[in-house]
Design an enzyme around this catalytic site. Structure first.
Site, PDB file in Angstrom:
ATOM      1  N   ASP A 102       0.847  -1.203   0.000  1.00  0.00           N
ATOM      2  CA  ASP A 102       0.000   0.000   0.000  1.00  0.00           C
ATOM      3  C   ASP A 102       0.880   1.250   0.000  1.00  0.00           C
ATOM      4  OD1 ASP A 102      -0.402  -0.722   3.444  1.00  0.00           O
ATOM      5  OD2 ASP A 102       0.548   1.116   2.720  1.00  0.00           O
ATOM      6  N   HIS A 117       8.585  -5.419  -1.274  1.00  0.00           N
ATOM      7  CA  HIS A 117       7.666  -6.384  -1.909  1.00  0.00           C
ATOM      8  C   HIS A 117       6.848  -5.745  -3.035  1.00  0.00           C
ATOM      9  CE1 HIS A 117       7.736  -9.052   1.963  1.00  0.00           C
ATOM     10  NE2 HIS A 117       8.832  -9.136   1.260  1.00  0.00           N
ATOM     11  N   THR A 184       4.702  -6.600  12.044  1.00  0.00           N
ATOM     12  CA  THR A 184       5.042  -7.722  11.175  1.00  0.00           C
ATOM     13  C   THR A 184       5.166  -8.998  12.004  1.00  0.00           C
ATOM     14  OG1 THR A 184       6.570  -8.584   9.493  1.00  0.00           O
ATOM     15  CG2 THR A 184       7.549  -7.240  11.241  1.00  0.00           C
ATOM     16  N   ASN A 208       4.182  -4.344  18.272  1.00  0.00           N
ATOM     17  CA  ASN A 208       3.186  -5.265  17.738  1.00  0.00           C
ATOM     18  C   ASN A 208       2.087  -5.466  18.770  1.00  0.00           C
ATOM     19  OD1 ASN A 208       1.924  -7.833  16.805  1.00  0.00           O
ATOM     20  ND2 ASN A 208       3.632  -7.860  15.383  1.00  0.00           N
ATOM     21  N   LEU A 209       0.953  -5.986  18.322  1.00  0.00           N
ATOM     22  CA  LEU A 209      -0.126  -6.311  19.265  1.00  0.00           C
ATOM     23  C   LEU A 209       0.286  -7.487  20.135  1.00  0.00           C
ATOM     24  CD1 LEU A 209      -3.449  -6.308  17.173  1.00  0.00           C
ATOM     25  CD2 LEU A 209      -2.770  -4.689  18.969  1.00  0.00           C
TER      26      LEU A 209
HETATM   27  N1  APR Z   1      -0.941  -2.839  15.589  1.00  0.00           N
HETATM   28  C1  APR Z   1       0.260  -3.504  15.646  1.00  0.00           C
HETATM   29  N2  APR Z   1       0.457  -4.762  15.145  1.00  0.00           N
HETATM   30  C2  APR Z   1      -0.613  -5.356  14.577  1.00  0.00           C
HETATM   31  C3  APR Z   1      -1.891  -4.724  14.482  1.00  0.00           C
HETATM   32  C4  APR Z   1      -2.030  -3.409  15.030  1.00  0.00           C
HETATM   33  N3  APR Z   1      -3.182  -2.756  14.994  1.00  0.00           N
HETATM   34  N4  APR Z   1      -2.757  -5.583  13.857  1.00  0.00           N
HETATM   35  C5  APR Z   1      -2.045  -6.702  13.584  1.00  0.00           C
HETATM   36  N5  APR Z   1      -0.757  -6.574  14.012  1.00  0.00           N
HETATM   37  C6  APR Z   1       0.348  -7.527  13.855  1.00  0.00           C
HETATM   38  C7  APR Z   1      -0.035  -8.980  14.049  1.00  0.00           C
HETATM   39  O1  APR Z   1       0.065  -9.353  15.415  1.00  0.00           O
HETATM   40  C8  APR Z   1       1.008  -9.699  13.192  1.00  0.00           C
HETATM   41  O2  APR Z   1       2.189  -9.956  13.946  1.00  0.00           O
HETATM   42  O3  APR Z   1       0.781  -7.428  12.515  1.00  0.00           O
HETATM   43  C9  APR Z   1       1.341  -8.667  12.102  1.00  0.00           C
HETATM   44  C10 APR Z   1       0.810  -8.993  10.716  1.00  0.00           C
HETATM   45  O4  APR Z   1       1.473 -10.143  10.274  1.00  0.00           O
HETATM   46  P1  APR Z   1       1.238 -10.712   8.784  1.00  0.00           P
HETATM   47  O5  APR Z   1      -0.199 -10.742   8.493  1.00  0.00           O
HETATM   48  O6  APR Z   1       2.018 -11.974   8.700  1.00  0.00           O
HETATM   49  O7  APR Z   1       1.861  -9.581   7.840  1.00  0.00           O
HETATM   50  P2  APR Z   1       3.391  -9.325   7.451  1.00  0.00           P
HETATM   51  O8  APR Z   1       4.312  -9.653   8.561  1.00  0.00           O
HETATM   52  O9  APR Z   1       3.457  -7.961   6.907  1.00  0.00           O
HETATM   53  O10 APR Z   1       3.598 -10.383   6.253  1.00  0.00           O
HETATM   54  C11 APR Z   1       4.839 -10.425   5.597  1.00  0.00           C
HETATM   55  O11 APR Z   1       3.988 -11.962   3.974  1.00  0.00           O
HETATM   56  O12 APR Z   1       2.151 -12.593   2.841  1.00  0.00           O
HETATM   57  C12 APR Z   1       3.365 -11.997   2.702  1.00  0.00           C
HETATM   58  O13 APR Z   1       4.115 -10.445   1.104  1.00  0.00           O
HETATM   59  C13 APR Z   1       3.273 -10.574   2.190  1.00  0.00           C
HETATM   60  O14 APR Z   1       4.516  -8.628   2.922  1.00  0.00           O
HETATM   61  C14 APR Z   1       3.794  -9.746   3.356  1.00  0.00           C
HETATM   62  C15 APR Z   1       4.657 -10.731   4.124  1.00  0.00           C
END
Ligand code: APR
Length: 240
Positions: A102, A117, A184, A208-209
């Protein structure tokens, strides 16, 4: 004579969690994208070869969603930190390395951003290599604006492909004093390996949460929603 302290260099790695409170789904949370979509179908080159219409529709839907969301307090706080570096309120340098496709960091005002990415608001021509900005739908028969061949794909890095900007990212990681991960899950490499890479020379912080999968990799964890924890962390930094 005043002693000049070298600027503090911070690398922030963001993931889908930083955009969750703007209304964009994450991938691996219970109701996340991967609970409803098959990664092999929509996030691999093989899936695109098998069914390009399915993949284009998936990214068209996410691209359309972008128009209905706004940056949140976490994106805005990071943009404020970059501004503070520019106008001298903070003696530091900030680089945002994002896994997100995004454009909420840029819409919040951040300029020093690397999308490892790819970007949802771009497509890539597999014939001529053009990567034009793209705001609407793109379908398998949509012609490339540069070479006019119907060979466009989302400008997104899929599983099995090499992330973008890795040279600049590696240089920044080698020289950073502080490394901060925000929203993440730390499950996808190479991004998930950055913290272990920098631990010997940088302070490591996770926001993170939930607690990180490997807490020992982090000197500090700030548990809570990004819209609360990131502004707090930035205020602390600017106050220090
Ligand atoms: N505030 C802080 N952290 C949050 C919130 C929030 N409001 N909501 C969710 N989270 C945290 C979750 O606890 C989790 O650890 O964000 C994280 C999201 O994790 P993923 O869904 O795995 O996303 P991400 O880590 O960005 O994924 C990495 O995987 O699918 C591929 O290419 C895609 O870039 C992506 C990569």
């Amino acid at each position: 004579m005043t002693q000049h302290h070298p600027a503090e260099r911070i690398v922030v790695l963001t993931g889908a969690g930083i955009s969750r409170e703007s209304g964009l789904e994450t991938f691996r949370d219970a109701d996340g994208l991967w609970s409803r979509h098959n990664i092999a179908d929509v996030c691999t080159p093989e899936g695109f070869r098998r069914d390009p219409m399915l993949v284009d529709r998936f990214y068209n839907g996410r691209r359309a969603e972008l128009a209905s969301v706004q940056p949140n307090a976490a994106h805005l706080a990071l943009a404020e930190l970059e501004r503070a570096a520019h106008d001298g309120r903070w003696n530091g340098e900030l680089l945002i390395v994002t896994q997100n496709i995004d454009d909420l960091h840029e819409r919040a005002g951040s300029r020093n951003v690397l999308h490892m990415h790819g970007e949802l608001r771009r497509v890539r021509c597999t014939s001529c290599g053009a990567t034009p900005e793209w705001l609407g739908d793109c379908l398998p028969d949509t012609p490339c604006p540069a070479c006019h061949r119907p060979t466009l794909r989302p400008d997104v890095v899929w599983f099995g492909e090499v992330p973008l900007h890795m040279d600049r990212i590696e240089t920044a990681l080698a020289g950073c004093d502080r490394f901060v991960t925000i929203g993440t899950s730390g499950t996808v490499y190479p991004a998930a390996g950055f913290v272990a890479q920098v631990r010997d020379h940088a302070e490591t912080v996770d926001i993170n949460l939930d607690p990180p999968q490997v807490p020992t990799l982090f000197d500090r964890t700030l548990i809570g929603p990004a819209t609360r924890m990131v502004p707090q962390w930035v205020i602390e930094l600017l106050g220090a």
